[in-house]
Motif scaffolding. Structure first.
Motif, PDB file in Angstrom:
ATOM      1  N   GLY A  81       0.886  -1.149   0.099  1.00  0.00           N
ATOM      2  CA  GLY A  81       0.058  -0.078  -0.060  1.00  0.00           C
ATOM      3  C   GLY A  81       1.089   1.132   0.071  1.00  0.00           C
ATOM      4  O   GLY A  81       0.469   2.142  -0.600  1.00  0.00           O
ATOM      5  N   VAL A  82       1.894   1.219   0.487  1.00  0.00           N
ATOM      6  CA  VAL A  82       2.764   2.439   0.599  1.00  0.00           C
ATOM      7  C   VAL A  82       3.902   2.668  -0.355  1.00  0.00           C
ATOM      8  O   VAL A  82       4.363   3.768  -0.646  1.00  0.00           O
ATOM      9  CB  VAL A  82       3.487   2.585   2.117  1.00  0.00           C
ATOM     10  N   LYS A  83       4.108   1.406  -0.920  1.00  0.00           N
ATOM     11  CA  LYS A  83       5.014   1.638  -2.038  1.00  0.00           C
ATOM     12  C   LYS A  83       4.528   0.899  -3.495  1.00  0.00           C
ATOM     13  O   LYS A  83       4.914  -0.115  -3.663  1.00  0.00           O
ATOM     14  CB  LYS A  83       6.234   1.065  -1.728  1.00  0.00           C
ATOM     15  N   PRO A  84       3.595   1.659  -3.956  1.00  0.00           N
ATOM     16  CA  PRO A  84       3.212   0.801  -5.152  1.00  0.00           C
ATOM     17  C   PRO A  84       3.937   0.503  -6.067  1.00  0.00           C
ATOM     18  O   PRO A  84       3.658  -0.364  -6.992  1.00  0.00           O
ATOM     19  CB  PRO A  84       1.839   1.900  -5.607  1.00  0.00           C
ATOM     20  N   ASP A  85       5.157   1.134  -6.478  1.00  0.00           N
ATOM     21  CA  ASP A  85       6.146   0.911  -7.484  1.00  0.00           C
ATOM     22  C   ASP A  85       7.073  -0.243  -7.005  1.00  0.00           C
ATOM     23  O   ASP A  85       7.943  -0.560  -7.668  1.00  0.00           O
ATOM     24  CB  ASP A  85       6.962   2.116  -7.800  1.00  0.00           C
TER      25      ASP A  85
ATOM     26  N   HIS B  25      12.318   6.131   1.361  1.00  0.00           N
ATOM     27  CA  HIS B  25      12.408   6.678   0.071  1.00  0.00           C
ATOM     28  C   HIS B  25      11.154   6.031  -0.660  1.00  0.00           C
ATOM     29  O   HIS B  25      11.076   4.730  -0.883  1.00  0.00           O
ATOM     30  CB  HIS B  25      13.678   6.432  -0.803  1.00  0.00           C
ATOM     31  N   GLY B  26      10.416   6.940  -1.494  1.00  0.00           N
ATOM     32  CA  GLY B  26       9.389   6.586  -2.415  1.00  0.00           C
ATOM     33  C   GLY B  26       8.026   6.292  -1.523  1.00  0.00           C
ATOM     34  O   GLY B  26       6.892   6.068  -2.154  1.00  0.00           O
ATOM     35  N   GLU B  27       8.179   6.216   0.011  1.00  0.00           N
ATOM     36  CA  GLU B  27       6.849   6.010   0.526  1.00  0.00           C
ATOM     37  C   GLU B  27       5.895   7.252   0.593  1.00  0.00           C
ATOM     38  O   GLU B  27       6.440   8.289   0.924  1.00  0.00           O
ATOM     39  CB  GLU B  27       7.154   5.794   2.043  1.00  0.00           C
ATOM     40  N   GLN B  28       4.658   6.934   0.293  1.00  0.00           N
ATOM     41  CA  GLN B  28       3.757   7.961   0.309  1.00  0.00           C
ATOM     42  C   GLN B  28       2.918   8.283   1.366  1.00  0.00           C
ATOM     43  O   GLN B  28       2.669   7.242   2.177  1.00  0.00           O
ATOM     44  CB  GLN B  28       2.862   7.647  -1.068  1.00  0.00           C
TER      45      GLN B  28
END
Lengths: 191, 98
Positions: A81-85, B25-28
Motif C-alpha cells: 500500500g505504501v510503495k505501489p512501485d 524513500h518512495g513511501e507515500q
C-alpha cells in the motif's frame, strides 16, 4: 535570506518533532491490524476454552496458526500500500526474522511453562497471556504511549480477572483480553 | 557552507519536508494524514504543497479509492537532497555560529 542562530535552533526542533511524530504514527498504523487479528484470536479461542474445554488445544492451535497467517498477509498488504512501485512486497529476509521471532517467543513460553509448571489451565492461561501486554508496554516506552497504554490496560485486566474471576476466567480473557486488543488496534488505527 | 533553502525554510514547508523525509524513500503519505499530523488546514496545506511541488521537491498523486478521491504525496530525490542540505546548513549555523 539570513537565518539567525535562534531561528536555526527553532527550525531544527520543528524538524525533530515532525520526524518523531510521523515515525510514531506510522508504527501505530502498522501495528493496528495485528492487534485486531490477535484480539480476535484471543476472543474466539478463550470463548471455546470456556464453553467447550475439550476443544481447547484445537482452538488455540488453529487460532495461532490462522493469526500468524493473517499477520503475515497484513504485513505484505501494508508494504504494498505504501510503495505501489515496489517490485515485490514480500521480503524473504524480513519473513525469516518474523518467523524466528515467533520461534523465540514460543520457546520462551514453553520454558516458562516447563519451569513454573502451572497446576490449572487458568494459571497457564494467565501466565502465557500476561507476557504479551508487558511486551507491548516495553515496546511502548520506545515506540509511543498508546502502545504502552494498551499493554497496561490489558495486563491489569488479566491480573484482575485472575484474582477475582473464578470459573469464568477464560470467558473474561476472551471478552476483556481479546476486546482490549481489538479496541486498542482500532485506537492505534485512528491515530 | 551552502546557504539556506528559501523554499524549505518556511515553517510549514519545513515540517512537511521533515515528515516526508522520515518515511523510507518512495513511501507515500495521504494528504489527510499529513494534514492531521501537522495540524494544518486544507487551504494552508494545499498552498505549501503546491510550492514544494513547483520546486520539484515533492510529487503529488491523485486517484480514487472506490468513489472517494485520494491524494498522496512523497518527497522526491531532489527534495530529499534539498532537505538534507538545509538541515546541514542549520546545524552548521548552530555549531559554528554566525
Amino acid at each position: 535570506m539570513t537565518v539567525t542562530r535562534e531561528e536555526a535552533a527553532k527550525a531544527l526542533e520543528e524538524v525533530s518533532r515532525a520526524s518523531d511524530r510521523i515515525v510514531t504514527l506510522k508504527g501505530y498504523n502498522q501495528g493496528a491490524p495485528h492487534f485486531i487479528i490477535w484480539g480476535l484470536v484471543w476472543l474466539v479461542a478463550n470463548t471455546v476454552t470456556q464453553f467447550w474445554p475439550d476443544q481447547t488445544d484445537w482452538a488455540w492451535g488453529s487460532g495461532i496458526v490462522m493469526g500468524m497467517i493473517a499477520s503475515a498477509v497484513a504485513g505484505i498488504v501494508q508494504s504494498r500500500g505504501v510503495k505501489p512501485d515496489a517490485p515485490s512486497a514480500f521480503d524473504p529476509k524480513t519473513a525469516r526474522r518474523v518467523g524466528l521471532t515467533w520461534l523465540v517467543t514460543l520457546a520462551f513460553i514453553s520454558c516458562l511453562i516447563f519451569i513454573s509448571r502451572p497446576e490449572t489451565s487458568r494459571e497457564a492461561n494467565a501466565m502465557i497471556s500476561i507476557f504479551f501486554p508487558f511486551m507491548y508496554m516495553g515496546a511502548g516506552i520506545w515506540a509511543g504511549w498508546r502502545l504502552f497504554a494498551i499493554g497496561l490496560v490489558t495486563a491489569a485486566g488479566i491480573l484482575a480477572g485472575f484474582v477475582w474471576i473464578g470459573e469464568y476466567y477464560a470467558l473474561w480473557m476472551g471478552l476483556f483480553g481479546g476486546g482490549s486488543l481489538i479496541a486498542g488496534g482500532l485506537w492505534l488505527r485512528s491515530a | 557552507m551552502d546557504g539556506p533553502d528559501e523554499i524549505i525554510h518556511q515553517s510549514m514547508r519545513l515540517r512537511i519536508a521533515a515528515t516526508l523525509n522520515a518515511l523510507p524513500h518512495g513511501e507515500q503519505l495521504e494528504f489527510n494524514k499529513l494534514k492531521a499530523v501537522l495540524g494544518a488546514t486544507d487551504g494552508n496545506m494545499a498552498t505549501h504543497l503546491a510550492a514544494l511541488e513547483k520546486a520539484g521537491y515533492i510529487a503529488i498523486q491523485k486517484d480514487f479509492v472506490g468513489k472517494k478521491p485520494r491524494t498522496r504525496v512523497w518527497l522526491t530525490r531532489p527534495g530529499r537532497k534539498a532537505f538534507d542540505r538545509h538541515v546541514a546548513y542549520l546545524r552548521e549555523l548552530l555549531d559554528g555560529g554566525s
